[in-house]
Design a protein around this motif. Structure first.
Motif, PDB file in Angstrom:
ATOM      1  N   VAL A   1      74.935 128.897  75.738  1.00 51.30           N
ATOM      2  CA  VAL A   1      74.187 130.055  76.218  1.00 51.30           C
ATOM      3  C   VAL A   1      73.168 130.431  75.148  1.00 51.30           C
ATOM      4  N   GLU A   2      71.906 130.125  75.427  1.00 53.32           N
ATOM      5  CA  GLU A   2      70.838 130.345  74.442  1.00 53.32           C
ATOM      6  C   GLU A   2      69.521 130.510  75.198  1.00 53.32           C
ATOM      7  N   ASP A   3      68.822 131.633  74.968  1.00 51.70           N
ATOM      8  CA  ASP A   3      67.573 131.876  75.704  1.00 51.70           C
ATOM      9  C   ASP A   3      66.366 131.190  75.069  1.00 51.70           C
ATOM     10  N   ASN A   4      66.459 130.839  73.790  1.00 56.74           N
ATOM     11  CA  ASN A   4      65.339 130.167  73.124  1.00 56.74           C
ATOM     12  C   ASN A   4      65.348 128.679  73.487  1.00 56.74           C
ATOM     13  N   ASP A   5      64.256 128.226  74.113  1.00 57.90           N
ATOM     14  CA  ASP A   5      64.187 126.848  74.607  1.00 57.90           C
ATOM     15  C   ASP A   5      64.428 125.811  73.512  1.00 57.90           C
ATOM     16  N   LEU A   6      63.800 125.997  72.356  1.00 57.11           N
ATOM     17  CA  LEU A   6      63.943 125.016  71.270  1.00 57.11           C
ATOM     18  C   LEU A   6      65.375 124.971  70.753  1.00 57.11           C
ATOM     19  N   ASN A   7      65.975 126.140  70.536  1.00 56.86           N
ATOM     20  CA  ASN A   7      67.363 126.177  70.055  1.00 56.86           C
ATOM     21  C   ASN A   7      68.310 125.559  71.081  1.00 56.86           C
ATOM     22  N   ARG A   8      68.118 125.912  72.357  1.00 53.52           N
ATOM     23  CA  ARG A   8      68.986 125.392  73.416  1.00 53.52           C
ATOM     24  C   ARG A   8      68.899 123.860  73.471  1.00 53.52           C
TER      25      ARG A   8
ATOM     26  N   LEU B   1      67.902 121.805  71.063  1.00 46.48           N
ATOM     27  CA  LEU B   1      68.483 121.252  69.839  1.00 46.48           C
ATOM     28  C   LEU B   1      70.007 121.219  69.928  1.00 46.48           C
ATOM     29  N   PHE B   2      70.614 122.347  70.293  1.00 47.63           N
ATOM     30  CA  PHE B   2      72.080 122.408  70.387  1.00 47.63           C
ATOM     31  C   PHE B   2      72.584 121.366  71.386  1.00 47.63           C
ATOM     32  N   CYS B   3      71.951 121.311  72.557  1.00 43.01           N
ATOM     33  CA  CYS B   3      72.393 120.381  73.603  1.00 43.01           C
ATOM     34  C   CYS B   3      72.223 118.929  73.167  1.00 43.01           C
TER      35      CYS B   3
ATOM     36  N   VAL C   1      77.625 118.756  78.149  1.00 45.42           N
ATOM     37  CA  VAL C   1      77.012 120.056  77.860  1.00 45.42           C
ATOM     38  C   VAL C   1      76.313 120.610  79.098  1.00 45.42           C
ATOM     39  N   VAL C   2      76.498 121.916  79.332  1.00 43.65           N
ATOM     40  CA  VAL C   2      75.721 122.617  80.353  1.00 43.65           C
ATOM     41  C   VAL C   2      74.989 123.757  79.649  1.00 43.65           C
ATOM     42  N   PRO C   3      73.647 123.736  79.702  1.00 48.20           N
ATOM     43  CA  PRO C   3      72.875 124.817  79.088  1.00 48.20           C
ATOM     44  C   PRO C   3      72.660 125.970  80.062  1.00 48.20           C
ATOM     45  N   VAL C   4      72.675 127.188  79.527  1.00 50.96           N
ATOM     46  CA  VAL C   4      72.373 128.383  80.307  1.00 50.96           C
ATOM     47  C   VAL C   4      71.364 129.198  79.505  1.00 50.96           C
TER      48      VAL C   4
ATOM     49  N   MET D   1      77.986 121.596  63.701  1.00 54.42           N
ATOM     50  CA  MET D   1      78.911 120.591  64.233  1.00 54.42           C
ATOM     51  C   MET D   1      80.310 120.757  63.640  1.00 54.42           C
ATOM     52  N   ALA D   2      80.393 121.163  62.381  1.00 55.74           N
ATOM     53  CA  ALA D   2      81.708 121.407  61.768  1.00 55.74           C
ATOM     54  C   ALA D   2      82.431 122.535  62.500  1.00 55.74           C
ATOM     55  N   ALA D   3      81.706 123.593  62.844  1.00 55.84           N
ATOM     56  CA  ALA D   3      82.304 124.729  63.565  1.00 55.84           C
ATOM     57  C   ALA D   3      82.742 124.301  64.969  1.00 55.84           C
TER      58      ALA D   3
END
Length: 122
Positions: free
Chosen positions: A8-15, A17-19, A29-32, A113-115
């Motif tokens: 769950v991330e509204d910032n396109d770049l962060n979302r 990257l995480f995905c 992964v499912v992005p929201v 990734m550790a978390a």
């Protein structure tokens, strides 16, 4: 079977990257991007981990964590909170809502990734 993560991330770049990083590590992964869909998406996807941005438009990530944790289907699903809010008392407020772990932005991939691994693998 790949472990399922709801991002769950509204910032396109962060979302993205995480995905991308999570998919490269073998997770499903499912992005929201919109906080209003989180609970409905979680009910369809059945995540084993939720990565939650705290600062979302129209709704607080803290409120969403509280909503998820109030639902018996998700009360055992770990939540990793990711936020630019790193002020005194914020981490405690986020953990009190039910987040198991907390990372301040900007997030580095190694600690991220550790978390994720710690929460999924115990």
């Amino acid at each position: 079977m790949a472990k399922r993560i709801l991002v769950v991330e509204d910032n396109d770049l962060n979302r993205k990257l995480f995905c991308d990083v999570l998919k490269a590590s073998g997770y499903e992964v499912v992005p929201v991007s919109d906080g209003s869909n989180v609970v409905a998406t979680a009910k369809k996807f059945h995540p084993e981990l939720v990565i939650m941005d705290i600062q979302l438009p129209n709704v607080s990530g803290v409120d969403l964590i509280t909503q998820l944790k109030a639902d018996a289907e998700f009360d055992e699903v770990p939540v990793l909170a990711v936020t630019a809010y790193a002020g005194k008392g914020d981490e405690e407020r986020i953990r009190d809502a039910g987040a198991q772990d907390y990372l301040a932005k900007p997030v580095s991939i190694g600690p991220f990734m550790a978390a994720v691994r710690k929460l999924l693998d115990g």
